[in-house]
Design an enzyme around this catalytic site. Structure first.
Site, PDB file in Angstrom:
ATOM      1  N   THR A 299      45.600  58.513  46.203  1.00  0.00           N
ATOM      2  CA  THR A 299      46.051  58.998  47.506  1.00  0.00           C
ATOM      3  C   THR A 299      45.504  58.074  48.593  1.00  0.00           C
ATOM      4  O   THR A 299      44.442  57.470  48.437  1.00  0.00           O
ATOM      5  CB  THR A 299      45.607  60.448  47.764  1.00  0.00           C
ATOM      6  OG1 THR A 299      44.186  60.512  47.874  1.00  0.00           O
ATOM      7  CG2 THR A 299      46.094  61.373  46.667  1.00  0.00           C
TER       8      THR A 299
ATOM      9  N   TYR B 241      33.961  66.212  59.744  1.00  0.00           N
ATOM     10  CA  TYR B 241      34.118  65.256  58.652  1.00  0.00           C
ATOM     11  C   TYR B 241      33.004  65.434  57.617  1.00  0.00           C
ATOM     12  O   TYR B 241      33.266  65.529  56.412  1.00  0.00           O
ATOM     13  CB  TYR B 241      34.105  63.829  59.216  1.00  0.00           C
ATOM     14  CG  TYR B 241      34.041  62.745  58.168  1.00  0.00           C
ATOM     15  CD1 TYR B 241      35.198  62.299  57.527  1.00  0.00           C
ATOM     16  CD2 TYR B 241      32.828  62.161  57.802  1.00  0.00           C
ATOM     17  CE1 TYR B 241      35.139  61.311  56.559  1.00  0.00           C
ATOM     18  CE2 TYR B 241      32.762  61.175  56.840  1.00  0.00           C
ATOM     19  CZ  TYR B 241      33.920  60.754  56.217  1.00  0.00           C
ATOM     20  OH  TYR B 241      33.868  59.781  55.247  1.00  0.00           O
TER      21      TYR B 241
END
Length: 263
Positions: free
Chosen positions: A7, A161
């Site tokens: 990905t 994050y």
């Protein structure tokens, strides 16, 4: 030869890893969010070996599941999944963003998407054991507030994050336990600190390492048997955030994740 889905393959670390794997004789299934870029990459990869493009926006869980269905249908021989795509902290001071499904964006792309993709592809991977799952994490890990996983209070992009990467590491360990004995290994790594990528530069950081530096650990985990349920700093075995090893944290995270994916 392995068949490997990567990905986030159209730029940065994913792109470098894709070329290395194709040159080593593997079949690469290159995922990208943008069809033009994904097809352009695959055209380049095909000059070196076998490759195919797959397009999906990982900020949509529906598209993540469609991606899994397309890959499984076209390549039932899939035996390696590299969850590399991710969203960084964003420019300093940027506000909270939402995914297509209304989840906090970093949690959605960096955590929920890889978990959903793994879950959907597990039947294929198990049928092709020995198989490998490589989760690209980060040394930047901050405990996820399981009472507010979507970080609705006191939002900060970098914190979001780091929380998503904490969750990814902890879930990797949960999954490794679940898959023990199936022949499917799952590991997580910090590829390199502040690689020269758009994500790092957007966050206001000065790059310290190249994507080639970061690729070494990813490639090792993708093509070699290095055990399961482990965390690596590059190619070296290391320790993730201590909270990721807490059985209670793992249990609560599993329950919260199931709820978020079901919404």
């Amino acid at each position: 030869m392995s068949t490997i889905l990567i990905t986030g393959a159209t730029s940065g670390l994913g792109r470098h890893v894709a070329f290395e794997l194709v040159r080593a004789g593997h079949r690469v299934l290159a995922h990208g969010r943008d069809a033009t870029r994904a097809e352009g990459l695959v055209e380049e990869l095909r000059a070196e070996g076998e490759a195919e493009a797959f397009v999906a926006d990982l900020a949509s869980l529906g598209q993540v599941r469609e991606l899994a269905a397309h890959v499984a249908g076209a390549h039932p021989e899939l035996d390696v999944l590299i969850n590399n795509a991710g969203v960084g902290g964003g420019p300093p001071g940027s506000g909270r963003e939402l995914s297509v499904d209304g989840h906090e964006l970093r949690l959605a792309v960096n955590y929920l998407a890889p978990v959903a993709l793994i879950r959907a592809l597990l039947p294929v991977l198990r049928s092709n054991a020995p198989a490998r799952i490589v989760n690209v994490g980060s040394a930047g890990q901050e405990p996820l507030d399981l009472d507010d996983p979507e970080l609705t209070r006191g939002y900060d992009g970098l914190s979001a994050y780091c929380r998503s990467k904490f969750a990814l590491a902890a879930y990797t360990f949960v999954l490794a336990g679940e898959l023990r004995g199936t022949g499917v290994s799952v590991n997580v790594l910090h590829p390199a600190t502040q690689m020269d990528t758009a994500m790092v530069r957007e966050g206001g950081f000065t790059p310290r390492h190249t994507v080639a530096d970061g690729a070494r650990g990813v490639l090792a985990l993708a093509v070699r048997d290095l055990g399961t349920g482990r965390y690596f700093d590059g190619t070296r075995p290391a320790r993730a955030h201590e909270g990721t090893y807490d059985p209670e944290v793992r249990e609560r995270l599993t329950a919260v994740t199931a709820q978020l994916l079901a919404l």
